[in-house]
Write a protein that holds these residues in place. Structure first.
Motif, mmCIF file in Angstrom:
data_model
loop_
_atom_site.group_PDB
_atom_site.id
_atom_site.type_symbol
_atom_site.label_atom_id
_atom_site.label_comp_id
_atom_site.label_asym_id
_atom_site.label_seq_id
_atom_site.Cartn_x
_atom_site.Cartn_y
_atom_site.Cartn_z
ATOM 1 N N GLY A 150 -38.042 46.625 30.371
ATOM 2 C CA GLY A 150 -37.112 47.169 31.361
ATOM 3 C C GLY A 150 -35.658 47.097 30.949
ATOM 4 N N ARG A 151 -35.409 46.984 29.680
ATOM 5 C CA ARG A 151 -34.029 46.895 29.186
ATOM 6 C C ARG A 151 -33.748 48.064 28.242
ATOM 7 N N HIS A 152 -32.501 48.194 27.876
ATOM 8 C CA HIS A 152 -32.115 49.316 27.009
ATOM 9 C C HIS A 152 -31.230 48.848 25.855
ATOM 10 N N TRP A 153 -31.485 47.670 25.340
ATOM 11 C CA TRP A 153 -30.670 47.130 24.257
ATOM 12 C C TRP A 153 -30.967 47.781 22.911
ATOM 13 N N ALA A 154 -32.081 48.476 22.768
ATOM 14 C CA ALA A 154 -32.479 49.041 21.470
ATOM 15 C C ALA A 154 -31.505 50.102 20.967
ATOM 16 N N ILE A 155 -30.689 50.640 21.853
ATOM 17 C CA ILE A 155 -29.735 51.654 21.426
ATOM 18 C C ILE A 155 -28.700 51.081 20.458
ATOM 19 N N TYR A 156 -28.379 49.806 20.600
ATOM 20 C CA TYR A 156 -27.336 49.207 19.761
ATOM 21 C C TYR A 156 -27.747 49.089 18.290
ATOM 22 N N PRO A 157 -28.927 48.546 17.979
ATOM 23 C CA PRO A 157 -29.307 48.553 16.563
ATOM 24 C C PRO A 157 -29.528 49.968 16.028
ATOM 25 N N ILE A 185 -40.326 47.848 22.489
ATOM 26 C CA ILE A 185 -40.159 46.479 22.997
ATOM 27 C C ILE A 185 -39.086 46.440 24.083
ATOM 28 N N SER A 186 -37.963 47.079 23.812
ATOM 29 C CA SER A 186 -36.841 47.072 24.755
ATOM 30 C C SER A 186 -37.229 47.723 26.081
ATOM 31 N N PHE A 187 -37.810 48.896 26.017
ATOM 32 C CA PHE A 187 -38.136 49.629 27.239
ATOM 33 C C PHE A 187 -39.298 48.999 27.994
ATOM 34 N N SER A 188 -40.218 48.355 27.283
ATOM 35 C CA SER A 188 -41.340 47.706 27.970
ATOM 36 C C SER A 188 -40.874 46.496 28.781
#
Length: 99
Positions: free
Chosen positions: A49-56, A44-47
């Motif tokens: 264009g973001r990279h927030w998934a690293i935090y969870p 979801i994050s990469f689709s």
């Protein structure tokens, strides 16, 4: 006070082996859910264009690491439930017999 492995009956050794194997299986389930959920979050994050998934992933990864240390360092070894039960039982039997 808990009895030592040398004074435990076969039933008590089996119960302890099953409890330890169950703790390891709990970690396997935790790791599987971690991978599945974080794969979905990363997709979801990469689709977008973001990279927030690293935090969870980092936060949950820390929890998984702590859980793993509690299970694997305290109990040692690895494998699937039946093999774990057999390994724990053998280990406890050896400790009880003093080998």
């Amino acid at each position: 006070m808990h009895p030592t492995n040398a004074t435990m009956s076969a039933t008590e050794l089996d119960r302890l082996a099953r409890r330890r194997a169950g703790a390891r299986m709990g970690w396997y389930a935790h790791a599987l859910v971690f991978l599945a959920v974080n794969a979905v979050l990363a997709t979801i994050s990469f689709s977008n264009g973001r990279h927030w998934a690293i935090y969870p992933a980092l936060g949950w990864g820390l929890g998984l690491l702590i859980h793993g240390l509690a299970v694997w360092v305290a109990l040692g070894g690895g494998g699937l439930q039946q093999r774990l039960v057999a390994q724990e039982r053998e280990r406890l039997e050896r400790e009880r017999s003093g080998l």
